[in-house]
Design an enzyme around this catalytic site. Structure first.
Site, mmCIF file in Angstrom:
data_model
loop_
_atom_site.group_PDB
_atom_site.id
_atom_site.type_symbol
_atom_site.label_atom_id
_atom_site.label_comp_id
_atom_site.label_asym_id
_atom_site.label_seq_id
_atom_site.Cartn_x
_atom_site.Cartn_y
_atom_site.Cartn_z
ATOM 1 C CB SER A 45 -38.866 -31.080 46.332
ATOM 2 O OG SER A 45 -40.252 -31.106 46.619
ATOM 3 C CD GLU A 46 -41.358 -28.346 50.760
ATOM 4 O OE1 GLU A 46 -40.648 -27.980 49.799
ATOM 5 O OE2 GLU A 46 -42.545 -27.994 50.910
ATOM 6 C CG ASN A 47 -40.339 -34.578 48.827
ATOM 7 O OD1 ASN A 47 -40.033 -33.552 48.247
ATOM 8 N ND2 ASN A 47 -40.491 -35.723 48.202
ATOM 9 C CB SER A 87 -35.017 -31.505 53.547
ATOM 10 O OG SER A 87 -35.722 -30.685 52.655
#
Lengths: 218, 232
Positions: A45-47, A87
Protein backbone atom coordinates in the site's frame (compact mmCIF):
# COMPACT_ATOMS: atom_id res chain seq x y z
CA UNK A 1 -21.88 -10.37 -17.50
CA UNK A 2 -19.71 -10.12 -14.40
CA UNK A 3 -20.31 -8.07 -11.28
CA UNK A 4 -17.49 -6.29 -9.44
CA UNK A 5 -16.56 -9.42 -7.51
CA UNK A 6 -16.46 -11.37 -10.78
CA UNK A 7 -14.02 -8.86 -12.28
CA UNK A 8 -11.86 -9.14 -9.16
CA UNK A 9 -12.02 -12.95 -9.33
CA UNK A 10 -10.85 -12.98 -12.97
CA UNK A 11 -8.00 -10.54 -12.22
CA UNK A 12 -6.90 -12.68 -9.26
CA UNK A 13 -5.88 -15.34 -11.81
CA UNK A 14 -3.21 -12.91 -13.10
CA UNK A 15 -1.57 -12.80 -9.66
CA UNK A 16 1.34 -15.23 -9.65
CA UNK A 17 3.42 -16.87 -6.94
CA UNK A 18 6.13 -14.51 -5.62
CA UNK A 19 4.44 -11.30 -6.82
CA UNK A 20 4.49 -7.98 -4.97
CA UNK A 21 1.17 -6.36 -5.87
CA UNK A 22 -0.23 -2.84 -5.50
CA UNK A 23 -4.03 -2.70 -5.38
CA UNK A 24 -5.92 0.53 -6.09
CA UNK A 25 -9.13 1.60 -4.40
CA UNK A 26 -12.49 0.09 -5.50
CA UNK A 27 -12.71 -3.16 -7.51
CA UNK A 28 -8.92 -3.74 -7.24
CA UNK A 29 -9.19 -3.98 -3.43
CA UNK A 30 -11.53 -6.97 -3.88
CA UNK A 31 -8.84 -8.90 -5.78
CA UNK A 32 -7.11 -9.83 -2.50
CA UNK A 33 -10.18 -11.90 -1.55
CA UNK A 34 -9.75 -14.20 -4.55
CA UNK A 35 -6.01 -14.86 -4.68
CA UNK A 36 -5.24 -18.59 -4.41
CA UNK A 37 -4.07 -19.50 -0.93
CA UNK A 38 -1.39 -21.92 -2.16
CA UNK A 39 0.77 -19.07 -3.57
CA UNK A 40 2.86 -16.44 -1.78
CA UNK A 41 1.91 -12.85 -2.59
CA UNK A 42 2.62 -9.59 -0.74
CA UNK A 43 0.35 -6.58 -1.06
CA UNK A 44 1.88 -3.11 -1.04
CA UNK A 45 0.00 0.00 0.00
CA UNK A 46 1.64 3.21 -1.17
CA UNK A 47 1.26 4.99 2.16
CA UNK A 48 4.06 2.75 3.41
CA UNK A 49 3.37 -0.93 4.08
CA UNK A 50 4.32 -4.18 2.38
CA UNK A 51 2.70 -7.39 3.56
CA UNK A 52 -0.78 -6.06 4.28
CA UNK A 53 -3.19 -8.39 6.02
CA UNK A 54 -6.96 -8.32 6.55
CA UNK A 55 -8.92 -5.77 8.58
CA UNK A 56 -8.32 -6.06 12.34
CA UNK A 57 -10.76 -7.71 14.73
CA UNK A 58 -12.98 -5.22 16.52
CA UNK A 59 -11.10 -3.62 19.40
CA UNK A 60 -7.71 -4.30 17.79
CA UNK A 61 -7.68 -1.32 15.39
CA UNK A 62 -4.48 0.71 15.47
CA UNK A 63 -4.66 4.33 14.26
CA UNK A 64 -1.01 4.04 13.20
CA UNK A 65 -1.64 1.10 10.83
CA UNK A 66 -3.78 2.00 7.83
CA UNK A 67 -3.85 1.43 4.05
CA UNK A 68 -3.93 4.02 1.26
CA UNK A 69 -7.73 4.14 1.58
CA UNK A 70 -7.17 5.26 5.20
CA UNK A 71 -8.79 2.04 6.45
CA UNK A 72 -7.45 0.27 9.53
CA UNK A 73 -5.57 -2.90 8.53
CA UNK A 74 -3.27 -5.56 9.96
CA UNK A 75 0.08 -6.88 8.76
CA UNK A 76 1.18 -10.45 8.00
CA UNK A 77 4.43 -12.17 9.00
CA UNK A 78 7.25 -10.70 6.90
CA UNK A 79 5.59 -7.28 6.63
CA UNK A 80 7.50 -4.00 6.68
CA UNK A 81 6.79 -0.29 7.06
CA UNK A 82 8.63 2.48 5.20
CA UNK A 83 8.48 6.16 4.30
CA UNK A 84 6.66 7.59 1.26
CA UNK A 85 9.79 8.19 -0.83
CA UNK A 86 10.83 4.56 -0.31
CA UNK A 87 7.31 3.44 -1.15
CA UNK A 88 7.43 5.18 -4.51
CA UNK A 89 10.99 3.96 -5.07
CA UNK A 90 9.43 0.47 -5.03
CA UNK A 91 6.86 1.61 -7.59
CA UNK A 92 8.97 3.88 -9.82
CA UNK A 93 11.92 1.48 -9.60
CA UNK A 94 9.75 -1.36 -10.96
CA UNK A 95 10.16 -3.55 -7.89
CA UNK A 96 6.39 -4.00 -7.62
CA UNK A 97 5.43 -6.79 -10.04
CA UNK A 98 1.78 -6.00 -10.67
CA UNK A 99 -0.39 -2.91 -10.34
CA UNK A 100 -4.17 -3.21 -10.45
CA UNK A 101 -6.20 -0.03 -10.65
CA UNK A 102 -9.56 1.32 -11.70
CA UNK A 103 -10.25 3.70 -14.58
CA UNK A 104 -12.96 6.04 -15.85
CA UNK A 105 -11.71 5.74 -19.44
CA UNK A 106 -9.01 3.84 -21.35
CA UNK A 107 -8.00 4.62 -24.93
CA UNK A 108 -6.96 2.13 -27.61
CA UNK A 109 -3.35 3.39 -27.36
CA UNK A 110 -3.20 2.61 -23.61
CA UNK A 111 -3.89 6.13 -22.31
CA UNK A 112 -5.78 6.12 -19.02
CA UNK A 113 -8.00 8.70 -17.30
CA UNK A 114 -9.02 8.03 -13.71
CA UNK A 115 -8.53 11.13 -11.57
CA UNK A 116 -10.52 14.14 -12.67
CA UNK A 117 -13.92 15.04 -14.10
CA UNK A 118 -14.04 18.67 -15.24
CA UNK A 119 -16.75 20.64 -13.46
CA UNK A 120 -16.73 18.33 -10.46
CA UNK A 121 -14.73 18.73 -7.26
CA UNK A 122 -11.22 17.48 -7.98
CA UNK A 123 -9.88 15.35 -5.16
CA UNK A 124 -6.45 14.74 -6.62
CA UNK A 125 -4.48 11.99 -8.29
CA UNK A 126 -2.90 10.53 -5.15
CA UNK A 127 -0.35 7.96 -6.30
CA UNK A 128 -2.10 7.05 -9.57
CA UNK A 129 0.16 9.07 -11.89
CA UNK A 130 3.33 7.61 -10.36
CA UNK A 131 1.89 4.11 -10.60
CA UNK A 132 0.79 4.26 -14.23
CA UNK A 133 3.92 6.07 -15.43
CA UNK A 134 6.31 3.48 -14.04
CA UNK A 135 4.67 0.09 -13.61
CA UNK A 136 5.30 -2.31 -16.49
CA UNK A 137 2.52 -4.69 -15.59
CA UNK A 138 -0.72 -2.74 -15.17
CA UNK A 139 -4.16 -4.32 -15.20
CA UNK A 140 -7.15 -2.03 -15.28
CA UNK A 141 -10.35 -3.18 -13.57
CA UNK A 142 -13.40 -1.34 -14.86
CA UNK A 143 -16.96 -1.54 -16.12
CA UNK A 144 -17.08 -1.73 -19.91
CA UNK A 145 -19.69 1.04 -20.19
CA UNK A 146 -20.88 3.92 -18.02
CA UNK A 147 -24.31 4.23 -16.40
CA UNK A 148 -25.72 5.61 -19.66
CA UNK A 149 -24.46 2.56 -21.55
CA UNK A 150 -21.68 4.49 -23.32
CA UNK A 151 -18.35 2.79 -23.91
CA UNK A 152 -15.44 3.53 -21.56
CA UNK A 153 -13.00 1.86 -23.96
CA UNK A 154 -12.41 4.69 -26.40
CA UNK A 155 -10.44 5.80 -29.44
CA UNK A 156 -9.23 8.71 -27.34
CA UNK A 157 -9.88 9.64 -23.71
CA UNK A 158 -12.17 12.64 -23.24
CA UNK A 159 -11.24 13.19 -19.58
CA UNK A 160 -7.93 14.65 -18.34
CA UNK A 161 -5.26 11.95 -18.54
CA UNK A 162 -3.54 10.16 -15.68
CA UNK A 163 -0.90 8.62 -17.93
CA UNK A 164 -0.11 8.02 -21.60
CA UNK A 165 0.31 4.68 -23.36
CA UNK A 166 0.63 2.73 -20.14
CA UNK A 167 -2.27 0.22 -19.92
CA UNK A 168 -1.48 -3.29 -21.15
CA UNK A 169 -4.45 -5.34 -20.01
CA UNK A 170 -8.07 -4.59 -19.12
CA UNK A 171 -10.63 -6.76 -17.34
CA UNK A 172 -14.20 -5.49 -17.56
CA UNK A 173 -17.61 -6.93 -16.67
CA UNK A 174 -17.78 -8.10 -20.33
CA UNK A 175 -14.28 -9.04 -21.48
CA UNK A 176 -10.54 -9.44 -21.05
CA UNK A 177 -8.62 -7.28 -23.51
CA UNK A 178 -5.00 -6.59 -24.31
CA UNK A 179 -3.85 -3.18 -25.50
CA UNK A 180 -1.81 -3.63 -28.69
CA UNK A 181 -0.30 -1.23 -31.23
CA UNK A 182 -3.42 -1.78 -33.36
CA UNK A 183 -5.98 -1.31 -30.56
CA UNK A 184 -7.92 -3.42 -28.05
CA UNK A 185 -7.40 -7.12 -28.75
CA UNK A 186 -10.23 -9.27 -27.43
CA UNK A 187 -8.87 -12.23 -25.44
CA UNK A 188 -11.86 -13.57 -23.49
CA UNK A 189 -15.55 -12.85 -23.05
CA UNK A 190 -17.50 -12.96 -19.80
CA UNK A 191 -20.05 -15.76 -19.23
CA UNK A 192 -23.24 -15.01 -21.14
CA UNK A 193 -21.68 -12.20 -23.21
CA UNK A 194 -21.32 -12.56 -27.00
CA UNK A 195 -18.57 -11.12 -29.19
CA UNK A 196 -21.28 -8.94 -30.79
CA UNK A 197 -22.21 -7.50 -27.37
CA UNK A 198 -18.56 -6.57 -26.83
CA UNK A 199 -18.22 -5.03 -30.30
CA UNK A 200 -21.30 -2.87 -29.61
CA UNK A 201 -19.96 -1.78 -26.20
CA UNK A 202 -16.46 -0.85 -27.44
CA UNK A 203 -15.92 2.51 -29.14
CA UNK A 204 -12.16 2.10 -29.67
CA UNK A 205 -10.72 -0.19 -32.33
CA UNK A 206 -11.48 -3.79 -31.32
CA UNK A 207 -9.49 -6.66 -32.79
CA UNK A 208 -11.30 -10.01 -32.87
CA UNK A 209 -9.27 -12.94 -34.15
CA UNK A 210 -10.70 -16.46 -34.32
CA UNK A 211 -12.87 -17.98 -31.61
CA UNK A 212 -12.97 -15.98 -28.39
CA UNK A 213 -13.10 -18.29 -25.36
CA UNK A 214 -15.32 -17.68 -22.35
CA UNK A 215 -13.49 -16.59 -19.19
CA UNK A 216 -12.70 -19.19 -16.59
CA UNK A 217 -13.08 -17.69 -13.15
CA UNK A 218 -11.56 -20.42 -11.02
CA UNK B 1 25.30 15.58 22.61
CA UNK B 2 23.76 18.57 20.87
CA UNK B 3 20.50 19.14 22.68
CA UNK B 4 17.45 19.83 20.47
CA UNK B 5 14.87 19.64 23.24
CA UNK B 6 12.46 22.54 23.63
CA UNK B 7 10.27 22.93 26.65
CA UNK B 8 6.91 23.76 25.17
CA UNK B 9 4.86 23.75 22.02
CA UNK B 10 5.12 27.59 22.06
CA UNK B 11 8.84 27.33 21.30
CA UNK B 12 8.00 24.91 18.46
CA UNK B 13 6.42 27.66 16.38
CA UNK B 14 8.87 30.44 17.31
CA UNK B 15 9.83 32.42 14.23
CA UNK B 16 6.77 31.51 12.17
CA UNK B 17 5.45 34.50 10.23
CA UNK B 18 2.56 35.19 7.88
CA UNK B 19 3.22 34.03 4.32
CA UNK B 20 5.69 31.29 5.18
CA UNK B 21 5.84 27.85 3.54
CA UNK B 22 5.36 24.88 5.86
CA UNK B 23 5.76 21.14 5.34
CA UNK B 24 3.51 18.95 7.48
CA UNK B 25 3.89 15.19 7.76
CA UNK B 26 1.07 12.66 7.78
CA UNK B 27 -1.09 10.56 5.47
CA UNK B 28 -4.74 11.34 6.00
CA UNK B 29 -4.93 11.79 9.78
CA UNK B 30 -2.26 9.15 10.38
CA UNK B 31 1.02 10.50 11.77
CA UNK B 32 0.10 14.19 11.70
CA UNK B 33 1.83 16.69 14.03
CA UNK B 34 -1.33 17.27 16.10
CA UNK B 35 0.23 19.48 18.76
CA UNK B 36 2.07 21.74 16.32
CA UNK B 37 -1.08 22.19 14.22
CA UNK B 38 -3.06 23.17 17.34
CA UNK B 39 -0.38 25.73 18.22
CA UNK B 40 -0.39 27.17 14.68
CA UNK B 41 -4.15 27.63 15.10
CA UNK B 42 -3.63 29.46 18.42
CA UNK B 43 -0.86 31.58 16.88
CA UNK B 44 -3.21 32.65 14.08
CA UNK B 45 -0.55 33.06 11.38
CA UNK B 46 -2.06 33.68 7.95
CA UNK B 47 -1.34 33.29 4.24
CA UNK B 48 0.50 30.04 4.76
CA UNK B 49 1.55 27.73 1.95
CA UNK B 50 1.22 24.18 3.26
CA UNK B 51 2.91 21.16 1.70
CA UNK B 52 1.13 18.07 2.99
CA UNK B 53 -0.13 14.95 1.22
CA UNK B 54 -3.69 15.61 2.41
CA UNK B 55 -5.61 18.50 3.94
CA UNK B 56 -7.20 16.82 6.96
CA UNK B 57 -10.92 16.64 7.61
CA UNK B 58 -13.26 19.51 8.51
CA UNK B 59 -12.61 19.46 12.25
CA UNK B 60 -9.17 17.84 12.55
CA UNK B 61 -5.69 18.03 11.10
CA UNK B 62 -5.09 20.78 8.56
CA UNK B 63 -8.86 21.27 8.42
CA UNK B 64 -8.40 23.33 11.62
CA UNK B 65 -6.09 25.77 9.83
CA UNK B 66 -8.52 25.94 6.90
CA UNK B 67 -11.37 26.84 9.26
CA UNK B 68 -9.46 29.93 10.36
CA UNK B 69 -8.56 30.72 6.71
CA UNK B 70 -4.89 30.56 7.62
CA UNK B 71 -3.90 28.71 4.46
CA UNK B 72 -3.45 30.59 1.19
CA UNK B 73 -2.13 27.68 -0.83
CA UNK B 74 -2.24 23.93 -0.38
CA UNK B 75 0.22 21.56 -2.11
CA UNK B 76 -1.12 17.98 -1.87
CA UNK B 77 -1.75 14.81 -3.83
CA UNK B 78 -5.26 14.11 -2.56
CA UNK B 79 -7.69 16.48 -0.86
CA UNK B 80 -11.02 14.68 -0.53
CA UNK B 81 -12.97 14.29 2.73
CA UNK B 82 -13.08 18.00 3.56
CA UNK B 83 -16.14 20.18 2.86
CA UNK B 84 -14.56 23.46 3.98
CA UNK B 85 -11.59 22.76 1.71
CA UNK B 86 -13.96 22.21 -1.21
CA UNK B 87 -15.86 25.42 -0.49
CA UNK B 88 -12.68 27.55 -0.29
CA UNK B 89 -11.23 25.92 -3.41
CA UNK B 90 -14.36 26.40 -5.52
CA UNK B 91 -14.77 30.02 -4.35
CA UNK B 92 -11.17 30.76 -5.28
CA UNK B 93 -10.10 31.69 -1.73
CA UNK B 94 -7.71 28.77 -1.63
CA UNK B 95 -5.07 28.02 -4.22
CA UNK B 96 -4.40 24.30 -4.76
CA UNK B 97 -1.43 22.64 -6.42
CA UNK B 98 -2.10 18.93 -6.95
CA UNK B 99 1.05 16.85 -7.23
CA UNK B 100 1.46 13.10 -7.79
CA UNK B 101 2.11 11.43 -4.44
CA UNK B 102 5.49 9.93 -5.33
CA UNK B 103 6.63 13.24 -6.82
CA UNK B 104 5.53 15.07 -3.66
CA UNK B 105 7.55 12.68 -1.50
CA UNK B 106 10.58 12.99 -3.78
CA UNK B 107 10.39 16.82 -3.86
CA UNK B 108 10.69 16.65 -0.06
CA UNK B 109 13.50 14.11 -0.14
CA UNK B 110 15.34 16.12 -2.82
CA UNK B 111 15.21 19.18 -0.57
CA UNK B 112 16.49 17.07 2.34
CA UNK B 113 19.28 15.56 0.26
CA UNK B 114 20.45 18.73 -1.49
CA UNK B 115 19.17 17.91 -4.96
CA UNK B 116 17.80 20.95 -6.78
CA UNK B 117 15.63 18.99 -9.19
CA UNK B 118 15.04 15.54 -10.65
CA UNK B 119 13.39 13.84 -13.63
CA UNK B 120 10.38 11.56 -13.19
CA UNK B 121 8.06 9.88 -15.69
CA UNK B 122 5.06 10.52 -13.39
CA UNK B 123 2.63 12.98 -14.93
CA UNK B 124 4.17 13.16 -18.40
CA UNK B 125 1.43 13.86 -20.97
CA UNK B 126 -0.97 15.09 -18.27
CA UNK B 127 -1.81 18.56 -16.97
CA UNK B 128 0.80 18.08 -14.23
CA UNK B 129 3.47 18.41 -16.94
CA UNK B 130 2.17 21.76 -18.26
CA UNK B 131 4.89 24.40 -18.29
CA UNK B 132 7.57 21.98 -17.11
CA UNK B 133 10.74 20.98 -18.93
CA UNK B 134 10.72 17.44 -20.27
CA UNK B 135 13.31 15.11 -21.69
CA UNK B 136 13.63 11.59 -23.04
CA UNK B 137 15.78 9.02 -21.25
CA UNK B 138 16.04 5.42 -22.52
CA UNK B 139 13.10 5.92 -24.85
CA UNK B 140 10.77 7.20 -22.14
CA UNK B 141 9.61 10.75 -21.48
CA UNK B 142 10.30 12.39 -18.11
CA UNK B 143 9.42 15.76 -16.60
CA UNK B 144 11.69 17.95 -14.51
CA UNK B 145 10.45 18.49 -10.96
CA UNK B 146 12.09 20.88 -8.50
CA UNK B 147 12.86 20.33 -4.83
CA UNK B 148 10.58 22.19 -2.43
CA UNK B 149 11.81 25.25 -0.58
CA UNK B 150 10.15 25.53 2.80
CA UNK B 151 10.68 27.57 5.98
CA UNK B 152 9.46 25.01 8.52
CA UNK B 153 8.81 21.28 8.51
CA UNK B 154 6.51 19.89 11.23
CA UNK B 155 6.82 16.15 11.68
CA UNK B 156 5.50 13.60 14.14
CA UNK B 157 7.40 10.54 15.34
CA UNK B 158 6.68 7.80 17.86
CA UNK B 159 9.80 8.10 19.99
CA UNK B 160 12.63 10.59 20.02
CA UNK B 161 15.56 11.60 22.17
CA UNK B 162 17.01 14.94 23.20
CA UNK B 163 19.56 14.71 20.38
CA UNK B 164 16.67 14.82 17.89
CA UNK B 165 16.91 11.18 16.82
CA UNK B 166 13.57 9.79 15.69
CA UNK B 167 11.80 6.43 15.50
CA UNK B 168 8.47 6.12 13.70
CA UNK B 169 5.70 3.58 14.16
CA UNK B 170 3.62 1.75 11.54
CA UNK B 171 2.26 3.72 8.61
CA UNK B 172 2.41 6.88 10.74
CA UNK B 173 5.91 7.11 9.24
CA UNK B 174 4.72 8.11 5.71
CA UNK B 175 6.01 11.58 4.67
CA UNK B 176 7.48 12.45 8.08
CA UNK B 177 11.04 11.15 7.52
CA UNK B 178 11.18 12.71 4.04
CA UNK B 179 10.36 16.15 5.43
CA UNK B 180 13.05 16.09 8.15
CA UNK B 181 15.79 18.47 7.12
CA UNK B 182 13.85 19.46 3.99
CA UNK B 183 13.00 22.91 5.40
CA UNK B 184 15.11 25.61 7.08
CA UNK B 185 13.87 24.48 10.49
CA UNK B 186 12.50 21.02 11.29
CA UNK B 187 10.32 20.65 14.36
CA UNK B 188 9.65 17.10 15.54
CA UNK B 189 6.94 16.21 18.04
CA UNK B 190 6.99 12.77 19.60
CA UNK B 191 4.76 10.64 21.79
CA UNK B 192 7.68 9.81 24.05
CA UNK B 193 10.81 11.91 24.48
CA UNK B 194 13.72 10.19 26.25
CA UNK B 195 17.21 11.32 27.31
CA UNK B 196 20.03 10.81 24.79
CA UNK B 197 21.47 7.32 25.11
CA UNK B 198 18.19 5.55 25.76
CA UNK B 199 17.41 4.78 22.12
CA UNK B 200 19.44 2.07 20.38
CA UNK B 201 21.45 3.84 17.61
CA UNK B 202 20.78 0.81 15.39
CA UNK B 203 17.06 1.49 15.49
CA UNK B 204 17.07 5.22 14.62
CA UNK B 205 15.08 6.05 11.46
CA UNK B 206 16.08 9.73 11.26
CA UNK B 207 19.33 11.01 12.79
CA UNK B 208 19.10 14.15 14.93
CA UNK B 209 21.15 16.21 12.46
CA UNK B 210 17.96 16.63 10.39
CA UNK B 211 16.00 18.00 13.37
CA UNK B 212 16.35 21.45 15.01
CA UNK B 213 13.64 21.26 17.68
CA UNK B 214 12.05 18.31 19.46
CA UNK B 215 9.30 18.10 22.08
CA UNK B 216 6.89 15.61 23.57
CA UNK B 217 3.32 16.27 22.51
CA UNK B 218 0.94 16.83 25.41
CA UNK B 219 -1.82 14.56 24.09
CA UNK B 220 -2.55 12.58 20.96
CA UNK B 221 -6.08 11.98 19.76
CA UNK B 222 -4.91 9.83 16.79
CA UNK B 223 -8.28 9.92 15.14
CA UNK B 224 -9.12 7.01 12.80
CA UNK B 225 -10.58 8.13 9.46
CA UNK B 226 -12.00 4.79 8.25
CA UNK B 227 -12.52 2.28 11.02
CA UNK B 228 -12.67 -1.09 9.23
CA UNK B 229 -12.88 -4.37 11.18
CA UNK B 230 -13.70 -8.02 10.56
CA UNK B 231 -15.85 -10.39 12.59
CA UNK B 232 -14.23 -12.89 14.91
Amino acid sequence: MLDKNGIAQRIAKEVKDGYYVNLGIGIPTLVANFVRDDIEVEFQSENGVLGMGPFPFEGEEDADIINAGKQTITTLPGASFFDSATSFAMIRGKHVDLTILGAMEVAENGDIANWKIPGKMVKGMGGAMDLVASAENIIVAMMHTNKRGESKLLKQCSLPLTGVGCVKKIVTNMAVLEVTAAGFKLLERAPGVSVDDIIKATEGNLIVEGDIPEMKLS
Amino acid sequence: MINKKINSVHEAVEGIKDGMTLMLGGFGLCGIPENSIAELVRLGVKNLTCISNNAGVDDFGLGLLLQGRQIKKMISSYVGENDEFERQMLSGELEVELTPQGTLAEKCRAAQAGFTAFYTPAGYGTEVAEGKEYREFNGKMHILEKAYEADFAFVKAWKGDEAGNLIFKGTARNFNPNMCGAATITVAEVEELVPAGELDPNQIHIPGIFVQRIFQGETYEKRIEQRTVRQR
